[in-house]
Write a protein that holds these residues in place. Structure first.
Motif, PDB file in Angstrom:
ATOM      1  N   LEU A 148      10.011   4.618 -41.296  1.00 31.67           N
ATOM      2  CA  LEU A 148      10.011   4.890 -42.733  1.00 31.67           C
ATOM      3  C   LEU A 148       8.798   5.741 -43.137  1.00 31.67           C
ATOM      4  O   LEU A 148       8.906   6.631 -43.989  1.00 31.67           O
ATOM      5  N   ILE A 149       7.647   5.492 -42.520  1.00 32.67           N
ATOM      6  CA  ILE A 149       6.441   6.284 -42.802  1.00 32.67           C
ATOM      7  C   ILE A 149       6.691   7.758 -42.472  1.00 32.67           C
ATOM      8  O   ILE A 149       6.378   8.656 -43.262  1.00 32.67           O
ATOM      9  N   LEU A 150       7.284   8.010 -41.303  1.00 32.00           N
ATOM     10  CA  LEU A 150       7.536   9.387 -40.888  1.00 32.00           C
ATOM     11  C   LEU A 150       8.582  10.060 -41.759  1.00 32.00           C
ATOM     12  O   LEU A 150       8.464  11.250 -42.089  1.00 32.00           O
ATOM     13  N   ILE A 151       9.598   9.311 -42.149  1.00 38.85           N
ATOM     14  CA  ILE A 151      10.654   9.862 -43.013  1.00 38.85           C
ATOM     15  C   ILE A 151      10.069  10.264 -44.364  1.00 38.85           C
ATOM     16  O   ILE A 151      10.332  11.360 -44.871  1.00 38.85           O
ATOM     17  N   LEU A 152       9.286   9.368 -44.945  1.00 36.52           N
ATOM     18  CA  LEU A 152       8.687   9.663 -46.251  1.00 36.52           C
ATOM     19  C   LEU A 152       7.778  10.879 -46.174  1.00 36.52           C
ATOM     20  O   LEU A 152       7.780  11.739 -47.056  1.00 36.52           O
ATOM     21  N   PHE A 153       6.977  10.974 -45.099  1.00 36.44           N
ATOM     22  CA  PHE A 153       6.094  12.129 -44.954  1.00 36.44           C
ATOM     23  C   PHE A 153       6.900  13.406 -44.760  1.00 36.44           C
ATOM     24  O   PHE A 153       6.599  14.447 -45.369  1.00 36.44           O
ATOM     25  N   PHE A 154       7.936  13.359 -43.930  1.00 44.77           N
ATOM     26  CA  PHE A 154       8.736  14.542 -43.614  1.00 44.77           C
ATOM     27  C   PHE A 154       9.408  15.097 -44.861  1.00 44.77           C
ATOM     28  O   PHE A 154       9.289  16.289 -45.174  1.00 44.77           O
ATOM     29  N   TYR A 155      10.097  14.233 -45.599  1.00 41.96           N
ATOM     30  CA  TYR A 155      10.844  14.717 -46.762  1.00 41.96           C
ATOM     31  C   TYR A 155       9.931  14.985 -47.964  1.00 41.96           C
ATOM     32  O   TYR A 155      10.235  15.851 -48.784  1.00 41.96           O
ATOM     33  N   THR A 156       8.824  14.268 -48.054  1.00 39.06           N
ATOM     34  CA  THR A 156       7.864  14.577 -49.119  1.00 39.06           C
ATOM     35  C   THR A 156       7.239  15.946 -48.901  1.00 39.06           C
ATOM     36  O   THR A 156       7.045  16.716 -49.854  1.00 39.06           O
ATOM     37  N   SER A 157       6.950  16.268 -47.650  1.00 42.30           N
ATOM     38  CA  SER A 157       6.363  17.578 -47.349  1.00 42.30           C
ATOM     39  C   SER A 157       7.351  18.696 -47.650  1.00 42.30           C
ATOM     40  O   SER A 157       6.933  19.810 -48.022  1.00 42.30           O
ATOM     41  N   ILE A 158       8.649  18.426 -47.513  1.00 40.85           N
ATOM     42  CA  ILE A 158       9.658  19.424 -47.880  1.00 40.85           C
ATOM     43  C   ILE A 158       9.601  19.692 -49.375  1.00 40.85           C
ATOM     44  O   ILE A 158       9.673  20.851 -49.823  1.00 40.85           O
ATOM     45  N   ILE A 159       9.465  18.634 -50.150  1.00 41.58           N
ATOM     46  CA  ILE A 159       9.374  18.789 -51.609  1.00 41.58           C
ATOM     47  C   ILE A 159       8.123  19.583 -51.976  1.00 41.58           C
ATOM     48  O   ILE A 159       8.171  20.502 -52.802  1.00 41.58           O
ATOM     49  N   VAL A 160       6.997  19.229 -51.346  1.00 41.36           N
ATOM     50  CA  VAL A 160       5.737  19.943 -51.620  1.00 41.36           C
ATOM     51  C   VAL A 160       5.865  21.413 -51.252  1.00 41.36           C
ATOM     52  O   VAL A 160       5.420  22.306 -51.989  1.00 41.36           O
ATOM     53  N   LEU A 161       6.502  21.689 -50.102  1.00 37.23           N
ATOM     54  CA  LEU A 161       6.690  23.069 -49.660  1.00 37.23           C
ATOM     55  C   LEU A 161       7.563  23.842 -50.641  1.00 37.23           C
ATOM     56  O   LEU A 161       7.279  25.005 -50.971  1.00 37.23           O
ATOM     57  N   SER A 162       8.623  23.202 -51.131  1.00 38.18           N
ATOM     58  CA  SER A 162       9.518  23.862 -52.086  1.00 38.18           C
ATOM     59  C   SER A 162       8.803  24.152 -53.400  1.00 38.18           C
ATOM     60  O   SER A 162       8.943  25.242 -53.968  1.00 38.18           O
ATOM     61  N   VAL A 163       8.016  23.183 -53.878  1.00 37.12           N
ATOM     62  CA  VAL A 163       7.283  23.375 -55.125  1.00 37.12           C
ATOM     63  C   VAL A 163       6.221  24.462 -54.983  1.00 37.12           C
ATOM     64  O   VAL A 163       5.962  25.232 -55.915  1.00 37.12           O
ATOM     65  N   SER A 164       5.619  24.551 -53.785  1.00 37.50           N
ATOM     66  CA  SER A 164       4.555  25.541 -53.566  1.00 37.50           C
ATOM     67  C   SER A 164       5.064  26.967 -53.717  1.00 37.50           C
ATOM     68  O   SER A 164       4.301  27.875 -54.069  1.00 37.50           O
ATOM     69  N   HIS A 165       6.345  27.191 -53.458  1.00 37.17           N
ATOM     70  CA  HIS A 165       6.911  28.534 -53.602  1.00 37.17           C
ATOM     71  C   HIS A 165       6.950  28.972 -55.067  1.00 37.17           C
ATOM     72  O   HIS A 165       7.041  30.171 -55.344  1.00 37.17           O
ATOM     73  N   LEU A 166       6.898  28.016 -55.985  1.00 29.54           N
ATOM     74  CA  LEU A 166       6.905  28.367 -57.410  1.00 29.54           C
ATOM     75  C   LEU A 166       5.614  29.037 -57.835  1.00 29.54           C
ATOM     76  O   LEU A 166       5.582  29.766 -58.831  1.00 29.54           O
ATOM     77  N   ILE A 167       4.525  28.786 -57.084  1.00 29.96           N
ATOM     78  CA  ILE A 167       3.237  29.397 -57.443  1.00 29.96           C
ATOM     79  C   ILE A 167       2.857  30.498 -56.457  1.00 29.96           C
ATOM     80  O   ILE A 167       1.703  30.895 -56.373  1.00 29.96           O
ATOM     81  N   GLU A 168       3.848  30.980 -55.706  1.00 33.75           N
ATOM     82  CA  GLU A 168       3.566  31.966 -54.659  1.00 33.75           C
ATOM     83  C   GLU A 168       2.951  33.244 -55.213  1.00 33.75           C
ATOM     84  O   GLU A 168       2.062  33.838 -54.602  1.00 33.75           O
TER      85      GLU A 168
END
Length: 321
Positions: free
Chosen positions: A251-271
């Motif tokens: 569960l720790i790895l799943i939360l980190f993996f999918y949370t990082s996807i969200i962070v990566l997607s949001v980061s493109h908004l400030i590219e």
């Protein structure tokens, strides 16, 4: 007539290679980042290789759950190796040039292995769901055949669905700028250099994300919702704690993996305002999980820790602590 001339000019000036510029805005000192990135890369290779050897050598780890972990280790090493040798070549030897076929091959491998990692997390979630919610049926359902079929299905799914990404990118015309402000051949970074319309590329990228990540996320968290409901029905606090403990590392790895996807997607908004951020997150997303996954499992899984200790010859006395 004008249209024919225009097409001829575009084809004649088609670039034959790309130049990976590295991290935008910090080109003068980005080589210093090679040290922590190289450390993470070698840690990922060493830790995942240790997991593979331990699972192979330790008789107590010859179970489907650990075989899925072994497949995840292979995927992690592949994901890290897809990008890191080229990134280190850019920083250490100024090897910024990459041919179009090499770039599109890297693009395919990144997307395919990224989807594979998500798929293996889904398989592991299903494994935990059956183990906790249907324990009596677990030995008959989760077998070696289950692992082979699940891994094969993930390879087939991602291998086929990702093919259009580099194919569509290769069909674009790159007629002027060939400098990619990135350390790797990301789909969006490459097609942004195209002289013709790239709407279809962006659309398929969006559809691919919803098909692979969207379905996996839905099924993974549905499985854990059912697991949580089943655990809460247990009368024994000890049984409840044991059930949750078997899921904690995953569960720790799943939360980190999918949370990082969200962070990566949001980061493109400030590219546009801070172009370094999405590029840095993109690189870290491909190297941190491969380095983190084996460490979390090593710390949270008692049987795996014992296997490490026996493999490294740390003695039976320490292994029983």
């Amino acid at each position: 007539m004008d249209s024919a001339i225009s097409v001829t000019n575009i084809s004649a000036s088609q670039v034959s290679y790309f130049i990976l510029m590295g991290f935008p805005g910090i080109h003068s000192w980005q080589h210093w980042l090679s040290l922590p990135l190289a450390l993470l890369y070698f840690l990922a290779l060493g830790a995942n290789l240790l997991i593979l050897i331990t699972i192979q050598q330790e008789p107590t780890l010859q179970e489907p759950m650990y075989h899925l972990l072994g497949i995840l280790a292979v995927v992690d090493m592949g994901l890290a190796t897809t990008i890191m040798p080229k990134i280190l070549a850019i920083f250490w030897f100024d090897g910024k040039v990459i041919s179009l076929p090499e770039c599109f091959a890297q693009m395919y491998a990144i997307h395919c292995l990224f989807g594979m990692e998500s798929g293996i997390f889904l398989c592991m979630a299903m494994d935990r769901y059956i183990a906790i919610c249907h324990p009596l049926r677990y030995p008959s359902i989760v077998t070696e055949t289950f692992v082979i079929k699940s891994a094969g299905l993930m390879v087939l799914r991602n291998g086929l669905l990702v093919i259009p990404v580099p194919v569509l990118a290769a069909q674009r015309h790159y007629c002027s700028n060939n400098k990619i402000n990135h350390c790797l051949c990301s789909n969006l970074g490459v097609i942004s250099l195209a002289c013709d319309d790239n709407t279809m590329n962006k659309f398929y990228q969006l559809i691919l994300g919803w098909i692979i990540i969207g379905i996996d996320v839905t099924l993974v968290f549905s499985s854990y919702g059912l697991i949580l409901r089943s655990v809460l029905r247990l009368n024994s606090v000890e049984a409840m704690a044991k059930a949750l403990s078997t899921c904690s590392s995953h569960l720790i790895l799943i939360l980190f993996f999918y949370t990082s996807i969200i962070v990566l997607s949001v980061s493109h908004l400030i590219e546009k305002s801070i172009p370094l951020v999405p590029v840095l997150f993109n690189v870290l997303h491909n190297i941190i999980p491969p380095a983190l996954n084996p460490m979390v499992y090593a710390l949270r899984t008692h049987e795996l820790r014992l296997g490490f200790q026996r493999l490294l010859g740390m003695g039976d006395n320490m292994s029983t602590k």
